[in-house]
Design an enzyme around this catalytic site. Sequence first.
Site, PDB file in Angstrom:
ATOM      1  N   ASP A  49      -9.806 -35.450 -10.757  1.00  0.00           N
ATOM      2  CA  ASP A  49      -8.678 -34.576 -11.066  1.00  0.00           C
ATOM      3  C   ASP A  49      -7.692 -34.528  -9.907  1.00  0.00           C
ATOM      4  O   ASP A  49      -6.470 -34.575 -10.105  1.00  0.00           O
ATOM      5  CB  ASP A  49      -9.189 -33.156 -11.347  1.00  0.00           C
ATOM      6  N   GLU A  78      -0.557 -25.043 -12.657  1.00  0.00           N
ATOM      7  CA  GLU A  78      -0.001 -23.729 -12.363  1.00  0.00           C
ATOM      8  C   GLU A  78       0.854 -23.734 -11.105  1.00  0.00           C
ATOM      9  O   GLU A  78       0.768 -24.628 -10.265  1.00  0.00           O
ATOM     10  CB  GLU A  78      -1.107 -22.674 -12.198  1.00  0.00           C
TER      11      GLU A  78
END
Length: 328
Positions: A47, A117
């Site tokens: 990731d 985010e």
Amino acid sequence: MRGLLITMPSVVGEVKKLINDYSSFNVVTELSDDVSNYDVIGIIGTDRFIIMNLHKLNSWEGPVLTVGFGLSFLNSVDIANLDKALSTIVSGSYDVEEILRLSVNVKGKKLPNAINEVAIFPAKSAITLEYSLYVNNEYLWHDVADGLIISTPTGSTAYAMSAGGPLIHSRAQVFEIVPVNSTNLARVPVIVPSDSVISIKDLISRSRIEVIIDGSIRTYVSNETKIMPGKPLKLVRVGGVSSTVGRYEKKVSLLANMDLPPSAKFILKILEYEGRLTQREIVEKTMLPSRTVRNALSILIRKGLIQRQVIIRGNKEVIVYSLKSTEQ
């Protein structure tokens, strides 16, 4: 069709073997400046590696294939299915899902779009900040809190969820605003339309305040920042279980296994973020005793949460552990 595959150095040999039949795909370990000649770009890694390269591809508007180890939070397919995915892409039988991103403006400077985010926190821990929140120039509230998170649906399973935010379906056209440890119980998470302009003004703290994009890019902010919709990310989907649906399923599975010992939970989180690791690498990253790591790995395998694999690194076989994929 011309394709570019950006891969972690540790798996470049494995990737080249898997794509041996696709001469139109170029394999690199670092992104070059010019990608205009490619039709599709693939990113292969953890990731962290995927997010880092998506930030570098901020202006790229073509389709992106994300490939990980097991069912990770961002990958479209597991690395074992790379050959099948490329065959589908070359034949043109794939779909593209547009993933919402956030654009951040700090002091007139635009930062890379956020996939998960945008977090606003004091640079020093255990210090609160004050802020005023506006959505489309409408005043919502003034607050004192540890921080504030503005999340996409993709990011709703990550930092925002741990701060009390709701789980949002990946195709919902919304963003969420999550106060972190507000001093006012009335300050609850807020869902806003994806075309909203979110302004955080009157920022005050005893420490300098940072804007943090996807946990990796940090910049100091003065008294105001604006967050708005960015250009969507065009993720390649090649059939089967969507990685977003799988992400929700895996998150629920993890929450259902809260009887795990702390060491196992810690290792699960490390594998979630880092991808495939050997037992020795897990010991180094967690700083747990070898015996504790062995016991925790046995528990996680028994519960079906991780898998044990033998792969080739360099010229030798090594045993690695990764989150277990739900794909068949």
